[in-house]
Design a protein around this motif. Structure first.
Motif, mmCIF file in Angstrom:
data_model
loop_
_atom_site.group_PDB
_atom_site.id
_atom_site.type_symbol
_atom_site.label_atom_id
_atom_site.label_comp_id
_atom_site.label_asym_id
_atom_site.label_seq_id
_atom_site.Cartn_x
_atom_site.Cartn_y
_atom_site.Cartn_z
ATOM 1 N N ASP A 34 0.934 -1.116 -0.052
ATOM 2 C CA ASP A 34 -0.094 0.027 -0.135
ATOM 3 C C ASP A 34 0.913 1.441 0.041
ATOM 4 O O ASP A 34 1.998 1.421 0.598
ATOM 5 C CB ASP A 34 -0.995 -0.051 1.369
ATOM 6 N N LEU A 127 -3.911 4.985 -0.970
ATOM 7 C CA LEU A 127 -4.813 6.066 -0.151
ATOM 8 C C LEU A 127 -4.343 7.180 -0.117
ATOM 9 O O LEU A 127 -3.448 7.663 0.426
ATOM 10 C CB LEU A 127 -5.052 5.304 1.384
ATOM 11 N N SER A 144 -9.402 6.545 -2.130
ATOM 12 C CA SER A 144 -9.031 5.540 -2.023
ATOM 13 C C SER A 144 -8.974 4.709 -3.422
ATOM 14 O O SER A 144 -9.846 4.628 -4.215
ATOM 15 C CB SER A 144 -10.195 4.450 -1.276
ATOM 16 N N TRP A 148 -8.078 -0.433 -1.904
ATOM 17 C CA TRP A 148 -8.719 -0.147 -0.634
ATOM 18 C C TRP A 148 -10.359 -0.461 -0.365
ATOM 19 O O TRP A 148 -10.874 -0.171 0.701
ATOM 20 C CB TRP A 148 -8.338 1.431 -0.044
ATOM 21 N N ALA A 152 -11.240 1.002 3.550
ATOM 22 C CA ALA A 152 -10.870 2.734 3.589
ATOM 23 C C ALA A 152 -11.370 2.856 4.954
ATOM 24 O O ALA A 152 -12.461 2.528 5.621
ATOM 25 C CB ALA A 152 -11.557 3.245 2.475
#
Length: 153
Positions: A34, A127, A144, A148, A152
Motif C-alpha cells: 500500500d 490511499l 481510495s 482499499w 478504507a
C-alpha cells in the motif's frame, strides 16, 4: 493505466485526538504494498498523521520527520513501513536515485509530498489523503484506490 479511485470522502479532524483516531483506522487496514500518499500545505498535519499511523502500527519511540533524511524505515512493524518525505526533491526522477523501490518491497509506503515524487494515485493500493486547514481544525479529503475497497478508513 490509472487505478480506479473510490469516491472521495471528507473526514473532520478537529483536534489531535481525531488525528490519532484516523491514524489508528488507517494502520488497522494497511497491507504490504500500500501507499498512503499525504498531501497538503506546510503545517497542515501530514507528519502528525504519519506519526499517528506509525504509533498505531506498533512503533514505540521517536518518529523523526524524514524531511532531511528523505526516508525513514520501520522494519520491525508488520507490515514494515517506509516513511518518505519528498518535499526536497526537485524532479520526480530523483526517486530512482533514492532506491525507493528497494525500500518498498514488502512494505507500506507513507509518502509526504507525493506529487514531488511523480505521484502514486495510479497504484491500486494508494490511499490519497489531502490534509487541509479548516475553521474547526483540519479536514482530510480521502481518495481510495480500488485496493482499499472495503477497508478504507
Amino acid at each position: 493505466m490509472a487505478a480506479e479511485a473510490v469516491n472521495p470522502s471528507l473526514i473532520d479532524l478537529p483536534d489531535l485526538a481525531a488525528m490519532e483516531a484516523f491514524g489508528t483506522r488507517i494502520a488497522a487496514n494497511m497491507r504490504a504494498g500500500d501507499v498512503i500518499a499525504l498531501s497538503g500545505s506546510l503545517g497542515a498535519g501530514k507528519t502528525t498523521l504519519a506519526r499517528a499511523i506509525l504509533r498505531a502500527a506498533g512503533h514505540e519511540g521517536e518518529v523523526p520527520s524524514p524531511t532531511f533524511t528523505l526516508i525513514e524505515t520501520y522494519d520491525a512493524l508488520q507490515p514494515p513501513v517506509v516513511h518518505a518525505d519528498f518535499y526536497r526533491l526537485d524532479n520526480p526522477s530523483e526517486v530512482q536515485e533514492l532506491g525507493l523501490d528497494d525500500y518498498r518491497d514488502g512494505a507500506v509506503l507513507i509518502a509526504e509530498w507525493p506529487d514531488r515524487a511523480g505521484g502514486f494515485t495510479h497504484e491500486t493500493g494508494c490511499l490519497a489523503i489531502h490534509v487541509q486547514f479548516a475553521e474547526s481544525g483540519r479536514k482530510a479529503i480521502v481518495e481510495s484506490g480500488a485496493g482499499w475497497l472495503g477497508r478504507a478508513p
